[in-house]
Motif scaffolding. Structure first.
Motif, PDB file in Angstrom:
ATOM      1  N   ALA A   8      -1.192  -9.879   5.008  1.00  0.00           N
ATOM      2  CA  ALA A   8      -0.300 -10.599   4.124  1.00  0.00           C
ATOM      3  C   ALA A   8      -0.302 -10.056   2.703  1.00  0.00           C
ATOM      4  O   ALA A   8       0.579 -10.364   1.923  1.00  0.00           O
ATOM      5  N   GLN A   9      -1.269  -9.203   2.361  1.00  0.00           N
ATOM      6  CA  GLN A   9      -1.343  -8.674   1.006  1.00  0.00           C
ATOM      7  C   GLN A   9      -0.344  -7.543   0.827  1.00  0.00           C
ATOM      8  O   GLN A   9       0.020  -6.839   1.765  1.00  0.00           O
ATOM      9  N   THR A  10       0.070  -7.349  -0.412  1.00  0.00           N
ATOM     10  CA  THR A  10       1.009  -6.273  -0.717  1.00  0.00           C
ATOM     11  C   THR A  10       0.255  -4.976  -0.976  1.00  0.00           C
ATOM     12  O   THR A  10      -0.948  -4.972  -1.210  1.00  0.00           O
ATOM     13  N   ALA A  11       0.960  -3.850  -1.005  1.00  0.00           N
ATOM     14  CA  ALA A  11       0.355  -2.531  -1.195  1.00  0.00           C
ATOM     15  C   ALA A  11       0.585  -2.048  -2.611  1.00  0.00           C
ATOM     16  O   ALA A  11       1.114  -0.967  -2.841  1.00  0.00           O
ATOM     17  N   ASP A  12       0.202  -2.817  -3.598  1.00  0.00           N
ATOM     18  CA  ASP A  12       0.365  -2.414  -4.993  1.00  0.00           C
ATOM     19  C   ASP A  12      -0.728  -1.420  -5.392  1.00  0.00           C
ATOM     20  O   ASP A  12      -1.822  -1.429  -4.861  1.00  0.00           O
ATOM     21  N   GLY A  13      -0.434  -0.607  -6.417  1.00  0.00           N
ATOM     22  CA  GLY A  13      -1.427   0.325  -6.968  1.00  0.00           C
ATOM     23  C   GLY A  13      -1.731   1.478  -6.039  1.00  0.00           C
ATOM     24  O   GLY A  13      -2.879   1.823  -5.839  1.00  0.00           O
ATOM     25  N   GLY A  14      -0.742   2.099  -5.460  1.00  0.00           N
ATOM     26  CA  GLY A  14      -0.933   3.185  -4.501  1.00  0.00           C
ATOM     27  C   GLY A  14      -1.603   4.403  -5.096  1.00  0.00           C
ATOM     28  O   GLY A  14      -2.559   4.932  -4.539  1.00  0.00           O
ATOM     29  N   ALA A  16      -3.330   4.674  -7.953  1.00  0.00           N
ATOM     30  CA  ALA A  16      -4.657   4.352  -8.487  1.00  0.00           C
ATOM     31  C   ALA A  16      -5.667   4.240  -7.358  1.00  0.00           C
ATOM     32  O   ALA A  16      -6.821   4.656  -7.500  1.00  0.00           O
ATOM     33  N   ALA A  17      -5.249   3.704  -6.229  1.00  0.00           N
ATOM     34  CA  ALA A  17      -6.152   3.572  -5.087  1.00  0.00           C
ATOM     35  C   ALA A  17      -6.522   4.948  -4.522  1.00  0.00           C
ATOM     36  O   ALA A  17      -7.679   5.182  -4.156  1.00  0.00           O
ATOM     37  N   VAL A  18      -5.556   5.844  -4.487  1.00  0.00           N
ATOM     38  CA  VAL A  18      -5.828   7.190  -3.983  1.00  0.00           C
ATOM     39  C   VAL A  18      -6.796   7.915  -4.914  1.00  0.00           C
ATOM     40  O   VAL A  18      -7.736   8.580  -4.462  1.00  0.00           O
TER      41      VAL A  18
END
Length: 112
Positions: A8-14, A16-18
């Motif tokens: 249910a969570q969104t995939a924000d901060g792609g 920065a996460a990488v």
């Protein structure tokens, strides 16, 4: 009701996460380079210079632990003739010379 909160969570901060995932790998590589790779390259460079400066009557130690005096240096090949005992000469490969033994310096007997 049956959906996991992770789905249910969104995939924000792609991006920065990488970056945060790659940062530990980059740090590990940097540590390996400065602690292992760079000193080994420096040591190999010094050893190549040592092998290039070998001359007659140098006392050397081979990688096998044999101590002898250089009696003939062949510039056209990779072989060096080493005298390991009076009248006993062996041919060794230049790369197997581990070190050159320096004669001890005389002590100064200046008394004050």
């Amino acid at each position: 009701m049956f959906i996991s909160p992770a789905y249910a969570q969104t995939a924000d901060g792609g991006t920065a996460a990488v970056i945060m995932q790659l940062l530990p790998l980059i740090l590990i590589f940097a540590v390996f380079y400065f602690l292992l790779i760079r000193p080994q390259q420096k040591k190999m460079k010094e050893h190549r210079a040592l092998l290039g400066q070998l001359k007659r009557n140098d006392k050397v130690v081979t990688a096998g632990g044999i101590v002898g005096t250089i009696s003939k240096v062949r510039d056209d090949s990779d072989e060096i003739e080493v005298e390991i005992a009076p009248g006993v000469r062996v041919t060794v490969v230049r790369g197997t010379i581990a070190s050159v033994v320096k004669p001890p310096e005389p002590a100064n007997d200046t008394k004050a």
